[in-house]
Design a protein around this motif. Structure first.
Motif, mmCIF file in Angstrom:
data_model
loop_
_atom_site.group_PDB
_atom_site.id
_atom_site.type_symbol
_atom_site.label_atom_id
_atom_site.label_comp_id
_atom_site.label_asym_id
_atom_site.label_seq_id
_atom_site.Cartn_x
_atom_site.Cartn_y
_atom_site.Cartn_z
ATOM 1 N N GLY A 47 40.400 -38.934 58.664
ATOM 2 C CA GLY A 47 41.694 -38.454 58.194
ATOM 3 C C GLY A 47 42.807 -39.474 58.257
ATOM 4 O O GLY A 47 43.973 -39.125 58.135
ATOM 5 N N PHE A 48 42.473 -40.750 58.437
ATOM 6 C CA PHE A 48 43.518 -41.769 58.488
ATOM 7 C C PHE A 48 43.759 -42.398 57.124
ATOM 8 O O PHE A 48 44.771 -43.039 56.897
ATOM 9 C CB PHE A 48 43.166 -42.854 59.502
ATOM 10 N N ILE A 49 42.779 -42.249 56.234
ATOM 11 C CA ILE A 49 42.920 -42.821 54.896
ATOM 12 C C ILE A 49 42.704 -41.702 53.892
ATOM 13 O O ILE A 49 41.725 -40.951 53.981
ATOM 14 C CB ILE A 49 41.894 -43.952 54.686
ATOM 15 N N ARG A 50 43.660 -41.577 52.985
ATOM 16 C CA ARG A 50 43.591 -40.495 52.008
ATOM 17 C C ARG A 50 42.715 -40.935 50.842
ATOM 18 O O ARG A 50 42.979 -41.969 50.230
ATOM 19 C CB ARG A 50 45.010 -40.187 51.531
ATOM 20 N N PRO A 67 45.048 -32.732 59.067
ATOM 21 C CA PRO A 67 45.418 -33.922 59.839
ATOM 22 C C PRO A 67 44.274 -34.307 60.779
ATOM 23 O O PRO A 67 43.432 -33.466 61.111
ATOM 24 C CB PRO A 67 46.645 -33.474 60.624
ATOM 25 N N PRO A 68 44.243 -35.581 61.187
ATOM 26 C CA PRO A 68 43.113 -36.086 61.992
ATOM 27 C C PRO A 68 42.773 -35.203 63.183
ATOM 28 O O PRO A 68 41.593 -34.934 63.444
ATOM 29 C CB PRO A 68 43.600 -37.462 62.449
ATOM 30 N N GLY A 69 43.796 -34.729 63.896
ATOM 31 C CA GLY A 69 43.552 -33.972 65.118
ATOM 32 C C GLY A 69 42.894 -32.632 64.882
ATOM 33 O O GLY A 69 42.343 -32.031 65.805
ATOM 34 N N ILE A 75 36.638 -39.740 67.015
ATOM 35 C CA ILE A 75 36.419 -41.122 66.584
ATOM 36 C C ILE A 75 36.750 -42.068 67.729
ATOM 37 O O ILE A 75 37.707 -41.852 68.469
ATOM 38 C CB ILE A 75 37.257 -41.459 65.320
ATOM 39 N N ASP B 430 46.868 -39.401 66.965
ATOM 40 C CA ASP B 430 46.607 -38.514 65.827
ATOM 41 C C ASP B 430 45.224 -37.880 65.947
ATOM 42 O O ASP B 430 45.044 -36.698 65.698
ATOM 43 C CB ASP B 430 46.683 -39.293 64.509
ATOM 44 N N SER B 431 44.250 -38.707 66.307
ATOM 45 C CA SER B 431 42.887 -38.179 66.343
ATOM 46 C C SER B 431 42.737 -37.145 67.446
ATOM 47 O O SER B 431 41.884 -36.276 67.363
ATOM 48 C CB SER B 431 41.874 -39.316 66.518
#
Lengths: 236, 525
Positions: A47-50, A67-69, A75, B430-431
């Motif tokens: 989820g860090f790169i769209r 969102p990443p979370g 990761i 974020d993760s």
């Protein structure tokens, strides 16, 4: 099951496509030359790169807008996997509750995770007071507690020596078996792939190819792989 | 890039409110000033003399500071010696040194009865006359030579060490190094350093209040104060404030054109390895320059120390009361600066992928760099007058104006710090789903403790020593310590003034030290 459905990631001149599935519980190496897009692929799944086009799905659920979370993903990056101002306990506790307001039973879980990764009694230490291998174990303990079904390893053990790295990979292996997690592991080392991953995704020339049997792949390497293996310095 | 999901939380909201407050205090007060500047122009010839003097003294102050700073910065860049760190730290000290204290110290050294004059008279010359242009320049150089030196030193240290190595390899002489490496750097750095000092001197108030005055040495800032305080001619004060703003805006535009540098305040501890400047006479020359600079900066402080030490505990109660008031104002200003700068910096970093918006917020945070506290004060008075007694609000108004005047420095310190935390640990956070208040509490605040303490210390010390808006508003019972000190000096009670100056000096540096140290204590990297 992880599904990459017609995925295209375009960043300036760089372009990466992927269109395949990874069955639940598989351990898969992501292999290819540096700059080929291995980290980009993991970044998109986390989820860090769209993605420019296409969908990322987990068990049929579309992840693109999460969102990443909130993705079913843990990761581990190449570096900065721990907050240096927090104790090992707190770093692990973040995997349970991001605000660190832990109940008694959650604290017991943290302790159990510490013991499981072989760090009994080191919970009060901050990362600076731990060795490289121990720091990796803290990150793995947090991964264990988060219990996410998809684990992405973006070369988190690259800074460790070969023996220590193998130890960590074995630990990941054990943890993944215990939790039934699906693991994607970036590497540019064929030995790691052999040792850890029955399946391999080859990332080269702008495409991430579907997972193939690792041993068969190396026994009969396609052109991109034989080029990579034969000339390790080719970065193009 | 995926959007950083920080969500709407209190800090975001306060960040926007801070932006609004800064706009009200700068542009809002300006509108109030323009609204009040009606009627026939009461700007006379003497006011145009003030404009001329403002530009003249600022230009000369900047030129002298920058010219003297070049050899000093060069010496600091190429010499390695015991106490070098201390000397560079000393160069940072004037920033938080209360202006009025330094002026008193300069009077003690260069005044009619000062040490320098005594020596001159003894040798058969006339004593120095410090009041007027000469004194204003002296004080401005005292404050800005160190600043200019730090800015230029940054330029020196920004020359890659490899270039000096290459120069040594090619057997460059000192002269050749100057021509090929140093002069191009200076051409790039000097205009910016000049404009920074020029801007500071243009809005300088306390120095001119004490050392200037009279028809031939009045700046626009001082003229505003006089129109306001002595004539209570609000319309004239407003017109002068308009002139001051226009000058400030023009100078700022020029400064931005030459891309004025800002002192980052750190990273000056590196020494450039040099192979071309080991000649003995060059070493002697550098030593003399550095000794002279140290003497020039330390003598006034030493004079305060000597004259004030015996006096501090004999100070009259109203001085202690004013010290108490100043401490309260300083704590309030510090709290507000931290609140404003932290929340604004968080918003700037959060919105960094929307470049234009993010840069606009940051630019608003820097607005007060070009603003004049007296213009803000005049505007606030006009705004508050219909609804409240501005004099009763003297201390809160001082705290708020002090807070926004320190905001640019705090923002400059905090924004890069937060940016670095986000760039290093943002992905991990974020993760893990670390967002909102938890992200602030568990990640950002613990990791920016050092810069946060530094910013808080600066804000507290700057407010503690400020003599600006308070001079406009203060009634007899509301003097802050700098104001009280000014009153003692005006009444020629010099012994008590020295004691009060020492007290102010100690309090300012103690505040800075306390917060700065507090931020760095037990800090983990």
């Amino acid at each position: 099951m992880l599904t990459l459905d017609g995925l295209v990631i375009q960043q300036g001149d760089f372009r990466l496509t992927a269109d395949f599935t990874v069955p639940t519980g598989d351990r898969v190496a992501v292999l290819g030359p540096s700059g080929g897009g291995k980290s980009t692929l993991l970044g998109a799944i986390a989820g860090f790169i769209r993605p420019t086009r296409g969908r990322i799905l987990w068990n049929g659920e579309v992840l693109n807008d999460k969102p990443p979370g909130q993705r079913p993903v843990s990761i581990l990056f190449q570096e900065n996997n721990l907050f240096p101002h927090m104790t090992a306990e707190h770093n692990i506790g973040l995997g349970l509750k991001p605000d660190l307001k832990l109940s008694e039973s959650e604290r017991a879980q943290v302790n159990a995770a510490l013991i499981r990764v072989g760090l009994d009694g080191l919970g009060k230490r901050k990362p600076a007071a731990l060795s490289g291998g121990q720091q990796s174990r803290v990150a793995l303990a947090r991964m264990l507690l988060r219990g996410k079904p998809l684990v992405l390893l973006d070369e988190p053990f690259a800074a460790l020596g070969p023996a220590l790295k193998n130890e960590m990979l074995d630990l990941v292996n054990d943890l993944a078996k215990e939790t039934g997690a699906t693991v994607l592991m970036v590497t540019h080392n064929p030995e790691d792939a052999h040792r850890f991953a029955p399946q391999t995704i080859l990332v080269a020339e702008g495409a991430a190819l579907p997972p193939q049997d690792t041993d068969a792949l190396f026994a009969n390497p396609p052109k991109a792989l034989s080029q990579y293996l034969g000339n390790p310095n080719a970065d193009e | 890039m995926a959007k950083r999901a920080l969500g709407i939380n209190p800090s975001t909201l306060i960040g926007w409110l801070s932006v609004a407050l800064v706009l009200v205090l700068t542009l809002g007060t300006l509108l109030a000033v323009f609204g009040r500047a009606e009627g026939a122009s009461s700007i006379g010839p003497s006011d145009w003399v003030a404009v001329r003097f403002t530009l003249l003294q600022a230009g000369l102050s900047a030129a002298i500071s920058v010219i003297l700073a070049v050899p000093l910065a060069r010496a600091l860049a190429r010499r390695r010696f015991m106490g070098r760190g201390l000397l560079i730290a000393l160069m940072g000290a004037p920033f938080i040194l209360p202006v009025i204290v330094a002026v008193l110290g300069l009077l003690a050294v260069f005044g009619r009865n000062g040490i320098a004059s005594t020596v001159l008279v003894w040798a058969g010359f006339d004593p120095i006359s410090i009041y007027g242009l000469g004194g204003v320049l002296l004080a401005h150089v005292f404050f800005n030579l160190p600043l200019a030196t730090r800015l230029i030193l940054q330029g020196w240290l920004a020359i890659p060490a490899e270039r000096f190595r290459l120069a040594a390899e090619l057997g460059f002489s000192c002269r050749a190094v100057a021509r090929h490496l140093e002069r191009p750097m200076l051409r790039a750095v000097l205009p910016g350093a000049f404009m920074v000092v020029f801007l500071i001197c243009m809005t300088s108030f306390a120095v001119v209040l004490v050392l200037g005055g009279g028809p031939r040495a009045t700046t626009v800032e001082l003229a505003i104060y006089q129109a306001f305080r002595f004539d209570f001619d609000l319309s004239k004060a407003a017109q002068l404030a308009g002139i001051q703003f226009t000058l400030g805006a023009l100078a700022t535009v020029v400064a931005l054109r030459v891309s004025a540098p800002m002192s980052a305040g750190s990273g000056l501890d590196r020494v450039v390895m040099r192979w071309d400047s080991s000649a003995i006479w060059l070493r002697v020359q550098d030593s003399i320059i550095m000794l002279a600079a140290a003497l020039f900066l330390l003598a006034p402080l030493a004079a305060i120390l000597v004259a004030g030490t015996g006096q501090v505990f004999r100070l009259p109660p109203q001085v202690w009361l004013s010290a108490e008031r100043s401490l309260l104002v300083a704590m309030a200003a510090m709290t507000l600066t931290v609140l404003f700068s932290l929340t604004m910096a968080l918003n700037v970093v959060r919105l960094r992928h929307r470049r234009r918006l993010s840069m606009t917020i940051e630019a608003i945070g820097y607005l007060t760099l070009a603003a004049s506290p007296l213009v803000i004060g005049t505007g606030l008075f006009i705004l508050l007058f219909p609804i409240a007694n501005p004099v009763a609000l003297a201390l809160p108004v001082t705290a708020i104006v002090n807070a926004v005047m320190s905001l640019p420095f705090a923002l400059r310190i905090l924004k890069p710090a937060i940016m670095e935390v986000e760039q290093t640990y943002g992905s991990l956070a974020d993760s893990l789903g670390l967002r909102g208040t938890a992200r602030l509490r568990l990640l950002i605040l613990p990791r920016i403790r050092g810069p946060l303490g530094f910013a808080a210390g600066l804000a507290a010390a700057l407010s503690m020593g400020d003599l600006g808006v308070i001079a406009l508003f203060a009634g007899p019972d509301q003097a802050t310590l700098p104001m009280q000190l000014y009153r003692l000096m005006s009444a020629y009670r010099m012994a008590e003034a020295a004691g009060a100056a020492l007290l102010l000096l100690i309090l300012s540096f103690a505040l800075f030290w306390m917060f700065d140290k507090g931020g760095r204590m037990n800090a983990d990297t």
